[in-house]
Design an enzyme around this catalytic site. Structure first.
Site, PDB file in Angstrom:
ATOM      1  N   ASP A 110      -2.933  -6.066  -1.939  1.00 27.56           N
ATOM      2  CA  ASP A 110      -2.508  -4.999  -1.030  1.00 27.56           C
ATOM      3  C   ASP A 110      -1.270  -5.481  -0.273  1.00 27.56           C
ATOM      4  O   ASP A 110      -1.371  -6.371   0.571  1.00 27.56           O
ATOM      5  CB  ASP A 110      -3.647  -4.665  -0.053  1.00 27.56           C
ATOM      6  CG  ASP A 110      -3.380  -3.401   0.757  1.00 27.56           C
ATOM      7  OD1 ASP A 110      -2.203  -2.989   0.856  1.00 27.56           O
ATOM      8  OD2 ASP A 110      -4.353  -2.829   1.275  1.00 27.56           O
ATOM      9  N   ARG A 169       0.784  -3.667   1.665  1.00 26.31           N
ATOM     10  CA  ARG A 169       1.230  -2.776   2.739  1.00 26.31           C
ATOM     11  C   ARG A 169       1.464  -3.520   4.050  1.00 26.31           C
ATOM     12  O   ARG A 169       0.754  -4.467   4.363  1.00 26.31           O
ATOM     13  CB  ARG A 169       0.202  -1.650   2.965  1.00 26.31           C
ATOM     14  CG  ARG A 169       0.258  -0.614   1.873  1.00 26.31           C
ATOM     15  CD  ARG A 169      -0.849   0.389   2.013  1.00 26.31           C
ATOM     16  NE  ARG A 169      -2.140  -0.166   1.617  1.00 26.31           N
ATOM     17  CZ  ARG A 169      -3.255   0.544   1.558  1.00 26.31           C
ATOM     18  NH1 ARG A 169      -3.253   1.814   1.875  1.00 26.31           N
ATOM     19  NH2 ARG A 169      -4.382  -0.017   1.163  1.00 26.31           N
TER      20      ARG A 169
END
Ligand SMILES: Nc1nc2c(ncn2[C@@H]2O[C@H](COP(=O)(O)OP(=O)(O)OP(=O)(O)O)[C@@H](O)[C@H]2O)c(=O)[nH]1
Ligand SMILES: [Zn+2]
Length: 198
Positions: free
Chosen positions: A126, A128
């Site tokens: 991930d 982000r």
């Protein structure tokens, strides 16, 4: 952090009339938007959704994931409450971008799960970055939220941005034969909480 406010306008939608607020991050060359309804700057807890861009799910009706359903459910909930904010962050593919997500889908077609596919492409599970939220929250004067999410990382990110999470509201996710394995992996490897589905 370079995210800065640019402009706002009205945005009529199928769920009522929102205000759309545009922000730019010139460093990352990204444009983000927030849809708000009602007065979110009064200091009272705001029903909020932090949504990561998913072109295939949000706009092209893909059934590989649950993003489109979550987007609709969030806008509907805000509309029913008459007040709230939806942050639409241009962090496609958990931050790896659209074309890399398609590469990841191809690897998943060959047997990898969503996390393994990212790793095979040389990315983290991930990628982000939620620090971009802080200037947006400050601009909108949002201090307390009731956050619609199954993802504890978003709760932690908002707390790090100085926002008080008064409640986490599980977001119903639509399971289908195409996204069943994906949802399982989110629970097992990405820490998503799906107690509402059990
Ligand atoms: N790299 C990659 N990204 C994906 C895949 N499927 C969906 N995405 C992206 O994942 C993001 C949505 O993240 P999710 O993990 O579904 O949900 P979340 O936003 O972390 O958590 P919730 O708030 O509970 O929805 C969007 O940016 C999608 O484009 C995939 O198989 N690989
Ligand atoms: Zn999606």
């Amino acid at each position: 952090m370079t995210t800065r406010y640019v402009e706002s306008s009205r945005l009529p939608t199928a769920w009522g009339v929102f205000d759309i607020h545009g922000f730019e991050d010139p460093q990352a060359n990204k444009e983000h938007v927030v849809l708000t309804m009602g007065d979110v700057s009064d200091g009272e807890p705001v029903l909020a959704r932090i949504h990561s861009e998913c072109l295939t799910g949000d706009a092209l009706f893909s059934m590989r994931c649950d993003c489109g359903n979550q987007l609709e459910a969030a806008l509907k909930a805000i509309s029913e409450a008459g007040r709230g904010a939806l942050f639409y962050l241009r962090q496609e593919g958990r931050g790896i971008g659209l074309l890399n997500k398609i590469k990841a889908y191809k690897l998943q077609d060959a047997g990898a799960d969503t996390v393994e596919a990212n790793e095979q492409l040389g990315f983290g599970a991930d990628m982000r970055d939620y620090t971009i939220l802080k200037p947006m929250l400050e601009h909108l004067k949002i201090q307390k939220v009731r956050l619609m999410t199954n993802n504890p990382r978003k709760v932690a990110a908002l707390e790090a941005a100085g926002v008080e999470i008064v409640e986490r509201i599980p977001l119903h996710t639509a399971c289908n034969p195409h996204n069943e394995k994906y949802l399982q992996t989110k629970g097992a490897k990405l820490g998503h909480l799906f107690e509402d589905r059990e």
